[in-house]
Scaffold this motif. Sequence first.
Motif, PDB file in Angstrom:
ATOM      1  N   ALA A  47       0.835  -1.203   0.000  1.00  0.00           N
ATOM      2  CA  ALA A  47       0.000   0.000   0.000  1.00  0.00           C
ATOM      3  C   ALA A  47       0.872   1.256   0.000  1.00  0.00           C
ATOM      4  O   ALA A  47       0.573   2.237  -0.695  1.00  0.00           O
ATOM      5  N   PHE A  48       1.949   1.237   0.767  1.00  0.00           N
ATOM      6  CA  PHE A  48       2.861   2.379   0.821  1.00  0.00           C
ATOM      7  C   PHE A  48       3.561   2.562  -0.521  1.00  0.00           C
ATOM      8  O   PHE A  48       3.746   3.696  -0.987  1.00  0.00           O
ATOM      9  N   LEU A 102      -5.559  -1.319  -0.285  1.00  0.00           N
ATOM     10  CA  LEU A 102      -4.702  -0.818  -1.359  1.00  0.00           C
ATOM     11  C   LEU A 102      -5.357   0.363  -2.075  1.00  0.00           C
ATOM     12  O   LEU A 102      -4.690   1.337  -2.431  1.00  0.00           O
ATOM     13  N   LEU A 103      -6.675   0.272  -2.267  1.00  0.00           N
ATOM     14  CA  LEU A 103      -7.389   1.361  -2.935  1.00  0.00           C
ATOM     15  C   LEU A 103      -7.433   2.613  -2.069  1.00  0.00           C
ATOM     16  O   LEU A 103      -7.292   3.737  -2.574  1.00  0.00           O
ATOM     17  N   MET A 104      -7.620   2.423  -0.766  1.00  0.00           N
ATOM     18  CA  MET A 104      -7.755   3.563   0.137  1.00  0.00           C
ATOM     19  C   MET A 104      -6.398   4.177   0.468  1.00  0.00           C
ATOM     20  O   MET A 104      -6.134   5.340   0.170  1.00  0.00           O
ATOM     21  N   VAL A 107      -4.146   4.153  -3.367  1.00  0.00           N
ATOM     22  CA  VAL A 107      -4.598   4.983  -4.485  1.00  0.00           C
ATOM     23  C   VAL A 107      -5.123   6.349  -4.025  1.00  0.00           C
ATOM     24  O   VAL A 107      -4.621   7.393  -4.447  1.00  0.00           O
ATOM     25  N   ALA A 108      -6.146   6.356  -3.167  1.00  0.00           N
ATOM     26  CA  ALA A 108      -6.753   7.624  -2.751  1.00  0.00           C
ATOM     27  C   ALA A 108      -5.762   8.514  -2.004  1.00  0.00           C
ATOM     28  O   ALA A 108      -5.601   9.700  -2.314  1.00  0.00           O
ATOM     29  N   SER A 109      -5.076   7.937  -1.009  1.00  0.00           N
ATOM     30  CA  SER A 109      -4.108   8.732  -0.245  1.00  0.00           C
ATOM     31  C   SER A 109      -2.945   9.179  -1.116  1.00  0.00           C
ATOM     32  O   SER A 109      -2.421  10.286  -0.947  1.00  0.00           O
ATOM     33  N   GLY A 110      -2.525   8.320  -2.058  1.00  0.00           N
ATOM     34  CA  GLY A 110      -1.409   8.673  -2.931  1.00  0.00           C
ATOM     35  C   GLY A 110      -1.723   9.865  -3.817  1.00  0.00           C
ATOM     36  O   GLY A 110      -0.915  10.787  -3.947  1.00  0.00           O
ATOM     37  N   LEU A 111      -2.915   9.854  -4.427  1.00  0.00           N
ATOM     38  CA  LEU A 111      -3.312  10.988  -5.259  1.00  0.00           C
ATOM     39  C   LEU A 111      -3.477  12.252  -4.417  1.00  0.00           C
ATOM     40  O   LEU A 111      -3.068  13.344  -4.827  1.00  0.00           O
ATOM     41  N   GLY A 112      -4.074  12.108  -3.233  1.00  0.00           N
ATOM     42  CA  GLY A 112      -4.223  13.258  -2.339  1.00  0.00           C
ATOM     43  C   GLY A 112      -2.881  13.809  -1.900  1.00  0.00           C
ATOM     44  O   GLY A 112      -2.690  15.032  -1.814  1.00  0.00           O
ATOM     45  N   ILE A 244      11.946   3.596   4.820  1.00  0.00           N
ATOM     46  CA  ILE A 244      10.808   4.143   5.551  1.00  0.00           C
ATOM     47  C   ILE A 244       9.677   3.137   5.677  1.00  0.00           C
ATOM     48  O   ILE A 244       9.029   3.026   6.714  1.00  0.00           O
ATOM     49  N   SER A 245       9.412   2.371   4.619  1.00  0.00           N
ATOM     50  CA  SER A 245       8.265   1.474   4.612  1.00  0.00           C
ATOM     51  C   SER A 245       8.385   0.331   5.611  1.00  0.00           C
ATOM     52  O   SER A 245       7.381  -0.266   5.993  1.00  0.00           O
ATOM     53  N   VAL A 246       9.621   0.002   6.039  1.00  0.00           N
ATOM     54  CA  VAL A 246       9.807  -1.099   6.993  1.00  0.00           C
ATOM     55  C   VAL A 246      10.619  -0.671   8.205  1.00  0.00           C
ATOM     56  O   VAL A 246      11.075  -1.516   8.981  1.00  0.00           O
ATOM     57  N   ALA A 247      10.795   0.639   8.393  1.00  0.00           N
ATOM     58  CA  ALA A 247      11.685   1.124   9.448  1.00  0.00           C
ATOM     59  C   ALA A 247      11.250   0.694  10.835  1.00  0.00           C
ATOM     60  O   ALA A 247      12.067   0.232  11.646  1.00  0.00           O
ATOM     61  N   SER A 248       9.963   0.852  11.133  1.00  0.00           N
ATOM     62  CA  SER A 248       9.495   0.570  12.487  1.00  0.00           C
ATOM     63  C   SER A 248       9.666  -0.899  12.881  1.00  0.00           C
ATOM     64  O   SER A 248      10.292  -1.196  13.902  1.00  0.00           O
ATOM     65  N   PRO A 249       9.143  -1.874  12.106  1.00  0.00           N
ATOM     66  CA  PRO A 249       9.338  -3.271  12.512  1.00  0.00           C
ATOM     67  C   PRO A 249      10.794  -3.688  12.516  1.00  0.00           C
ATOM     68  O   PRO A 249      11.228  -4.461  13.376  1.00  0.00           O
ATOM     69  N   MET A 250      11.583  -3.174  11.568  1.00  0.00           N
ATOM     70  CA  MET A 250      12.993  -3.538  11.504  1.00  0.00           C
ATOM     71  C   MET A 250      13.740  -3.048  12.741  1.00  0.00           C
ATOM     72  O   MET A 250      14.502  -3.794  13.368  1.00  0.00           O
TER      73      MET A 250
END
Length: 272
Positions: A47-48, A102-104, A107-112, A244-250
């Motif tokens: 999603a990210f 994935l859509l929310m 897609v939506a957040s990415g365009l926003g 950034i996409s995996v920073a927290s769990p890593m």
Amino acid sequence: MANKNRWLIALSAIAIHLSIGASYAYSVYTNPIHNTIGWSTGQITLAFTIMMGLAGFAAAFFGPFVEKQGPRRSAIFAAVLFGIGQAGSGLAVVIDSHVLFLLMYGVASGLGLGIGYISPVSTLIKWFPDRRGLATGMAVLGFGAGALITAPLADVLMNSVGVSTTFYILGISYFIVIVLGASYIAPPPEGWMPAKMKRDIASGEKIIKRDLGQLSAKQAVKSSRFWMLWFMMLINTTAGIMIISVASPMAQEVVGLSAAAAATMGRYYGCL
């Protein structure tokens, strides 16, 4: 429009970027979502990936839309997309729908995110012809600070009200803050300058610096300078966003940081 305070215009731009910049704290959600509904790390980070890809697409190709509609309407449109995307992600978690997530969020957040990023920047620069570097710096300040604020806040909310409700709360909050910022922002009259700058030019104390070059989009893509800058940014952002996409769990697994501290660390790394 000349009676508007340009420092309040700057504050409005920072408010918009503060909200959309929260997307860089994404990794703080990874483990809570996995623990709540069992999605794999790959499913969650997809999603990210979509969001960042569409944000770049929107920022690149929605420039004419922003110029035509103006910064206020464009920012409100971005608020709707980003707010729905964030709140809708909460619904996706509730009904365990990866496609909806994935859509929310993607897609939506990415365009926003992309439209919201470019909406205030050109306007802010027009209000600060004497301090253009400061103007763009203030906008980027808001974008970077968004993740620093969101990471610990989201962590506290998820521990107290759960993942889905956190998305609802933050989505509504982002929408309100962006709309408040958009309600004041507006371009200055054509050729506007601050009074001090006019006096300095009239007295000869200040000379307006000419830009090194003015190119249209079609002209720019035909130049080698554009592609060298583009390739440099591609390498920079790809490396940063991958972390950034995996920073927290890593960081939680490797060095035992808290979720909020790990996400904040990832945001800092992505800025380097």
